[in-house]
Motif scaffolding. Sequence first.
Motif, PDB file in Angstrom:
ATOM      1  N   UNK A  73       0.828  -1.206   0.000  1.00 53.62           N
ATOM      2  CA  UNK A  73       0.000   0.000   0.000  1.00 53.62           C
ATOM      3  C   UNK A  73       0.866   1.262   0.000  1.00 53.62           C
ATOM      4  N   UNK A  74       1.914   1.244   0.788  1.00 55.30           N
ATOM      5  CA  UNK A  74       2.820   2.395   0.854  1.00 55.30           C
ATOM      6  C   UNK A  74       3.464   2.668  -0.503  1.00 55.30           C
ATOM      7  N   UNK A  75       3.940   1.618  -1.159  1.00 55.88           N
ATOM      8  CA  UNK A  75       4.594   1.786  -2.459  1.00 55.88           C
ATOM      9  C   UNK A  75       3.600   2.247  -3.527  1.00 55.88           C
ATOM     10  N   UNK A  76       2.389   1.726  -3.495  1.00 54.30           N
ATOM     11  CA  UNK A  76       1.411   2.091  -4.522  1.00 54.30           C
ATOM     12  C   UNK A  76       0.893   3.514  -4.353  1.00 54.30           C
ATOM     13  N   UNK A  77       1.102   4.118  -3.197  1.00 55.06           N
ATOM     14  CA  UNK A  77       0.666   5.493  -2.983  1.00 55.06           C
ATOM     15  C   UNK A  77       1.466   6.498  -3.802  1.00 55.06           C
ATOM     16  N   UNK A  78       2.576   6.073  -4.367  1.00 57.03           N
ATOM     17  CA  UNK A  78       3.405   6.997  -5.138  1.00 57.03           C
ATOM     18  C   UNK A  78       2.835   7.296  -6.523  1.00 57.03           C
ATOM     19  N   UNK A  79       1.818   6.542  -6.932  1.00 51.76           N
ATOM     20  CA  UNK A  79       1.244   6.712  -8.265  1.00 51.76           C
ATOM     21  C   UNK A  79      -0.264   6.870  -8.166  1.00 51.76           C
ATOM     22  N   UNK A  80      -0.827   7.585  -9.140  1.00 50.10           N
ATOM     23  CA  UNK A  80      -2.267   7.801  -9.181  1.00 50.10           C
ATOM     24  C   UNK A  80      -2.879   7.133 -10.405  1.00 50.10           C
ATOM     25  N   UNK A  81      -4.070   6.562 -10.193  1.00 53.73           N
ATOM     26  CA  UNK A  81      -4.862   5.995 -11.281  1.00 53.73           C
ATOM     27  C   UNK A  81      -6.203   6.706 -11.260  1.00 53.73           C
ATOM     28  N   UNK A  82      -6.495   7.449 -12.294  1.00 49.26           N
ATOM     29  CA  UNK A  82      -7.759   8.189 -12.331  1.00 49.26           C
ATOM     30  C   UNK A  82      -8.939   7.271 -12.621  1.00 49.26           C
ATOM     31  N   UNK A  83      -8.665   6.075 -13.117  1.00 53.62           N
ATOM     32  CA  UNK A  83      -9.743   5.120 -13.399  1.00 53.62           C
ATOM     33  C   UNK A  83     -10.040   4.233 -12.199  1.00 53.62           C
ATOM     34  N   UNK A  84      -9.318   4.403 -11.136  1.00 55.64           N
ATOM     35  CA  UNK A  84      -9.461   3.660  -9.875  1.00 55.64           C
ATOM     36  C   UNK A  84      -9.270   2.156 -10.033  1.00 55.64           C
ATOM     37  N   UNK A  85      -8.174   1.777 -10.657  1.00 61.56           N
ATOM     38  CA  UNK A  85      -7.839   0.366 -10.800  1.00 61.56           C
ATOM     39  C   UNK A  85      -6.949  -0.145  -9.686  1.00 61.56           C
ATOM     40  N   UNK A  86      -6.989   0.494  -8.532  1.00 63.73           N
ATOM     41  CA  UNK A  86      -6.051   0.160  -7.457  1.00 63.73           C
ATOM     42  C   UNK A  86      -6.165  -1.280  -6.970  1.00 63.73           C
ATOM     43  N   UNK A  87      -7.367  -1.783  -6.825  1.00 65.43           N
ATOM     44  CA  UNK A  87      -7.523  -3.149  -6.323  1.00 65.43           C
ATOM     45  C   UNK A  87      -6.900  -4.151  -7.287  1.00 65.43           C
ATOM     46  N   UNK A  88      -7.122  -3.954  -8.559  1.00 64.61           N
ATOM     47  CA  UNK A  88      -6.568  -4.859  -9.561  1.00 64.61           C
ATOM     48  C   UNK A  88      -5.036  -4.756  -9.611  1.00 64.61           C
ATOM     49  N   UNK A  89      -4.516  -3.547  -9.446  1.00 58.52           N
ATOM     50  CA  UNK A  89      -3.066  -3.351  -9.425  1.00 58.52           C
ATOM     51  C   UNK A  89      -2.474  -4.047  -8.204  1.00 58.52           C
ATOM     52  N   UNK A  90      -3.116  -3.886  -7.066  1.00 56.83           N
ATOM     53  CA  UNK A  90      -2.650  -4.563  -5.850  1.00 56.83           C
ATOM     54  C   UNK A  90      -2.703  -6.081  -6.020  1.00 56.83           C
ATOM     55  N   UNK A  91      -3.749  -6.588  -6.652  1.00 55.98           N
ATOM     56  CA  UNK A  91      -3.842  -8.024  -6.903  1.00 55.98           C
ATOM     57  C   UNK A  91      -2.710  -8.508  -7.809  1.00 55.98           C
ATOM     58  N   UNK A  92      -2.341  -7.702  -8.793  1.00 53.08           N
ATOM     59  CA  UNK A  92      -1.239  -8.064  -9.689  1.00 53.08           C
ATOM     60  C   UNK A  92       0.069  -8.163  -8.918  1.00 53.08           C
ATOM     61  N   UNK A  93       0.305  -7.190  -8.051  1.00 52.99           N
ATOM     62  CA  UNK A  93       1.530  -7.215  -7.234  1.00 52.99           C
ATOM     63  C   UNK A  93       1.540  -8.449  -6.354  1.00 52.99           C
ATOM     64  N   UNK A  94       0.444  -8.715  -5.683  1.00 50.44           N
ATOM     65  CA  UNK A  94       0.377  -9.871  -4.773  1.00 50.44           C
ATOM     66  C   UNK A  94       0.569 -11.176  -5.541  1.00 50.44           C
ATOM     67  N   UNK A  95       0.083 -11.224  -6.775  1.00 51.36           N
ATOM     68  CA  UNK A  95       0.239 -12.443  -7.582  1.00 51.36           C
ATOM     69  C   UNK A  95       1.707 -12.744  -7.859  1.00 51.36           C
ATOM     70  N   UNK A  96       2.500 -11.720  -8.162  1.00 52.60           N
ATOM     71  CA  UNK A  96       3.907 -12.009  -8.446  1.00 52.60           C
ATOM     72  C   UNK A  96       4.708 -12.218  -7.168  1.00 52.60           C
ATOM     73  N   UNK A  97       4.317 -11.581  -6.075  1.00 50.92           N
ATOM     74  CA  UNK A  97       5.032 -11.792  -4.826  1.00 50.92           C
ATOM     75  C   UNK A  97       4.833 -13.224  -4.331  1.00 50.92           C
ATOM     76  N   UNK A  98       3.655 -13.774  -4.524  1.00 46.16           N
ATOM     77  CA  UNK A  98       3.393 -15.163  -4.122  1.00 46.16           C
ATOM     78  C   UNK A  98       4.321 -16.115  -4.875  1.00 46.16           C
ATOM     79  N   UNK A  99       4.526 -15.828  -6.144  1.00 49.27           N
ATOM     80  CA  UNK A  99       5.351 -16.702  -6.980  1.00 49.27           C
ATOM     81  C   UNK A  99       6.832 -16.563  -6.663  1.00 49.27           C
ATOM     82  N   UNK A 100       7.245 -15.351  -6.214  1.00 51.29           N
ATOM     83  CA  UNK A 100       8.666 -15.113  -5.948  1.00 51.29           C
ATOM     84  C   UNK A 100       9.061 -15.486  -4.541  1.00 51.29           C
ATOM     85  N   UNK A 101       8.098 -15.565  -3.627  1.00 51.03           N
ATOM     86  CA  UNK A 101       8.419 -15.857  -2.212  1.00 51.03           C
ATOM     87  C   UNK A 101       8.644 -17.335  -2.032  1.00 51.03           C
TER      88      UNK A 101
END
Length: 156
Positions: free
Chosen positions: A128-156
């Motif tokens: 959440x802290x890292x994603x605060x550095x960028x703005x999405x005017x279309x409000x795709x934040x949940x999907x962006x967060x899901x994308x990040x979590x998807x790759x972190x699961x695979x890398x951990x």
Amino acid sequence: MLEVLGTTVLTLNVNGEDRKVVAKPSDTLLYTLREELGLTGAKPGCENGDCGACTVLIDDWPIKSCLMLTVEAIGKKILTVEGLKNAPIQKAFVENWGFQCGYCTSGFLMVCHALAQIHPDADDHVIEEWLQSNLCRCTGYEEIENAVKAILKKEV
């Protein structure tokens, strides 16, 4: 110390390749990437560091290229969205619908790619802290967060 007066030919390392550019002391890195090198992935949004659409990686850290002068990038590794070349975050954005209009996407891709490299075990707070550095005017934040979590699961 480098003194740049008028226009000067500089060498920048962009996406792993040394590139010659002509720049003035006042040129931003965003301007040089887009206008001198034709790398238009970094977008001019607010041009004052608020939106993050122009984010690139400088020595593996996300930087808003509208706030950095071209001359400050000499001797550093610059990675733009064009240099990602099928990074896991790109696939994750597609699979998780992490974009809508697409204008902010390249900036978010760069921040998320860096996050995965620097904090592969990031918890929800760090994400959440890292994603605060960028703005999405279309409000795709949940999907962006899901994308990040998807790759972190695979890398951990």
